[in-house]
Write a protein that holds these residues in place. Structure first.
Motif, short mmCIF file in Angstrom:
data_model
loop_
_atom_site.label_atom_id
_atom_site.label_comp_id
_atom_site.label_asym_id
_atom_site.label_seq_id
_atom_site.Cartn_x
_atom_site.Cartn_y
_atom_site.Cartn_z
N SER A 1 0.81 -1.21 0.00
CA SER A 1 0.00 0.00 0.00
C SER A 1 0.85 1.26 0.00
N GLN A 2 0.14 2.38 -0.27
CA GLN A 2 0.80 3.64 -0.59
C GLN A 2 1.58 3.43 -1.88
N ALA A 3 0.87 2.91 -2.88
CA ALA A 3 1.51 2.51 -4.14
C ALA A 3 1.11 3.42 -5.29
N ILE A 4 2.05 3.63 -6.19
CA ILE A 4 1.78 4.28 -7.47
C ILE A 4 2.37 3.38 -8.55
N VAL A 5 1.56 3.06 -9.55
CA VAL A 5 2.02 2.29 -10.71
C VAL A 5 1.82 3.16 -11.94
N ILE A 6 2.88 3.34 -12.71
CA ILE A 6 2.79 4.05 -13.98
C ILE A 6 3.02 3.02 -15.09
N ALA A 7 2.12 2.99 -16.05
CA ALA A 7 2.17 1.96 -17.09
C ALA A 7 1.71 2.52 -18.43
N LYS B 3 2.88 -2.32 -20.09
CA LYS B 3 4.19 -2.48 -19.45
C LYS B 3 4.32 -1.44 -18.34
N THR B 4 4.82 -1.86 -17.18
CA THR B 4 5.05 -0.90 -16.11
C THR B 4 6.28 -0.05 -16.42
N ALA B 5 6.15 1.23 -16.18
CA ALA B 5 7.29 2.14 -16.31
C ALA B 5 7.87 2.47 -14.95
N ALA B 6 7.04 2.38 -13.91
CA ALA B 6 7.51 2.63 -12.54
C ALA B 6 6.53 2.01 -11.57
N ILE B 7 7.09 1.45 -10.49
CA ILE B 7 6.28 0.92 -9.40
C ILE B 7 6.88 1.44 -8.10
N THR B 8 6.13 2.24 -7.36
CA THR B 8 6.58 2.68 -6.04
C THR B 8 5.58 2.16 -5.03
N GLN B 9 6.08 1.79 -3.85
CA GLN B 9 5.19 1.19 -2.86
C GLN B 9 5.72 1.42 -1.45
N GLY B 10 4.80 1.52 -0.52
CA GLY B 10 5.17 1.64 0.88
C GLY B 10 5.72 3.00 1.29
N LEU B 11 5.67 3.99 0.39
CA LEU B 11 6.16 5.32 0.75
C LEU B 11 5.05 6.12 1.42
N GLN B 12 5.41 6.98 2.34
CA GLN B 12 4.41 7.74 3.08
C GLN B 12 4.14 9.12 2.47
N SER B 13 5.03 9.58 1.62
CA SER B 13 4.83 10.88 1.00
C SER B 13 5.61 10.95 -0.31
N ALA B 14 5.29 11.97 -1.09
CA ALA B 14 5.98 12.20 -2.37
C ALA B 14 5.90 10.98 -3.29
N LEU B 15 4.80 10.25 -3.21
CA LEU B 15 4.66 9.03 -4.02
C LEU B 15 4.70 9.32 -5.51
N VAL B 16 3.86 10.27 -5.93
CA VAL B 16 3.73 10.55 -7.35
C VAL B 16 5.03 11.11 -7.90
N GLU B 17 5.67 12.03 -7.16
CA GLU B 17 6.93 12.59 -7.63
C GLU B 17 7.98 11.49 -7.82
N PHE B 18 8.07 10.57 -6.87
CA PHE B 18 9.06 9.51 -6.93
C PHE B 18 8.82 8.63 -8.16
N ASP C 237 9.65 10.55 -11.40
CA ASP C 237 11.10 10.69 -11.58
C ASP C 237 11.71 9.40 -12.12
N TYR C 238 11.20 8.27 -11.63
CA TYR C 238 11.73 6.97 -12.08
C TYR C 238 11.33 6.68 -13.52
N SER C 239 10.08 6.99 -13.87
CA SER C 239 9.60 6.66 -15.23
C SER C 239 10.15 7.60 -16.29
N CYS C 240 10.56 8.79 -15.89
CA CYS C 240 11.13 9.79 -16.83
C CYS C 240 10.18 10.03 -18.00
N ASP C 241 10.70 9.97 -19.23
CA ASP C 241 9.89 10.28 -20.42
C ASP C 241 8.80 9.25 -20.68
N MET C 242 8.89 8.08 -20.05
CA MET C 242 7.87 7.06 -20.28
C MET C 242 6.53 7.41 -19.66
N SER C 243 6.49 8.49 -18.86
CA SER C 243 5.22 8.88 -18.25
C SER C 243 4.31 9.64 -19.20
#
Length: 294
Positions: A203-209, A213-228, A231-237
């Motif tokens: 939980s506290q997850a953001i998936v960008i796809a 295909k997933t471009a980024a998976i963030t999970q378990g973060l308490q803040s700045a989820l979308v920014e993180f 940043d990981y997906s870069c131009d793939m977002s």
């Protein structure tokens, strides 16, 4: 299969551990020795990949976390996508697939990988055995996998908490498009794919796809989820899907717009979120379903 297997240690070296099998255990065969943590990671991957039992799907699991997921026209395409999405972690990860591993698929597998599949061709098995690569053959049909999911049990000093397994499915009565901008058929497919992935990450997850295909998976973060995640997906977002297991804030939508996200899919959204999505021309979908995973 033996009904009980002892491990050298559990999640940590000071913990004793064993594996107990019963009538709810799926039928599988292991080539090699697996640790407590590796079996946990395999279970995590199977839970997710069973969502895609009727298509060619692959996921990569690292340290019991989902690293990347993809669908393909053939399984080799899905493997190529998960490598592209997370090439560093892929090198010594656990790979779980929904369909037969063949001579093309096996080219992606390294000596440091463990691969899990419902079927292997003869040529694939020859490479695995000749390189001493560990693999797991899942004999129980993946379409029946969810029938084996046990109640979720958490034993605490306050008592044992027991709940039914999370068998949530998207419902046409709660699946709503709230934005003025309407999604294309391809965007809906990507949104459903991203939602299914988000269901199986902490939980506290953001998936960008995008493009299944997933471009980024963030999970378990308490803040700045979308920014993180962005940043990981870069131009793939650009024009991609952003799936969240929790409602988003206005700030989150502003950040998503900066990342040129095309579609947001969340459990629910109030008027301020709808208005902000409309301002930026973002498709906003609500599912009416939360998938909290601790």
């Amino acid at each position: 299969m033996n009904n009980e297997v002892s491990f050298e240690y559990g999640e940590n070296s000071h913990q004793h551990a064993r594996l107990e099998k019963n009538e709810y255990t799926i039928d599988y065969e292991i080539n090699g020795i697996l640790s407590f943590n590796e079996l946990l990671a395999i279970s995590k991957g199977l839970n997710l990949i069973s969502e895609f039992y009727d298509v060619h799907a692959a996921c990569m699991v690292k340290h019991n976390g989902i690293g990347s997921v993809a669908l393909g026209a053939v399984l080799a395409d899905a493997l190529q996508k998960i490598v592209d999405a997370n090439p560093i972690d892929f090198m010594d990860s656990i790979i779980v697939t929904s369909s037969e591993v063949d001579s093309e698929t096996i080219k992606f597998v390294k000596d440091t990988n463990i691969i899990v599949a419902p079927k292997f061709t003869k040529s694939a098995l020859e490479k695995l055995n000749s390189h001493n690569i560990r693999y797991v053959l899942i004999k129980t049909p993946l379409k029946d996998y969810k029938q084996y999911l046990p109640d979720d049990t958490k034993t605490t000093p306050l008592g044992t908490l027991i709940q039914s397994p999370n068998s949530s499915e998207l419902n046409k009565d709660t699946f709503k498009i709230l934005s003025k901008q309407k999604p294309t058929e391809e965007q809906i497919e990507d949104a459903v794919f991203a939602w299914k992935v988000a269901k199986h990450v902490k939980s506290q997850a953001i998936v960008i796809a995008k493009d299944l295909k997933t471009a980024a998976i963030t999970q378990g973060l308490q803040s700045a989820l979308v920014e993180f995640a962005l940043d990981y997906s870069c131009d793939m977002s650009k024009d991609a899907i952003l799936a969240s297991d929790m409602p988003l804030t206005v700030h989150d939508v502003n950040v998503a717009a900066q990342g040129r996200i095309g579609v947001i899919i969340v459990p629910e959204a109030d008027k301020s979120i709808v208005d902000k999505a409309d301002k930026y021309g973002i498709v906003l979908i609500t599912t009416g379903i939360t998938n909290i995973l601790s």
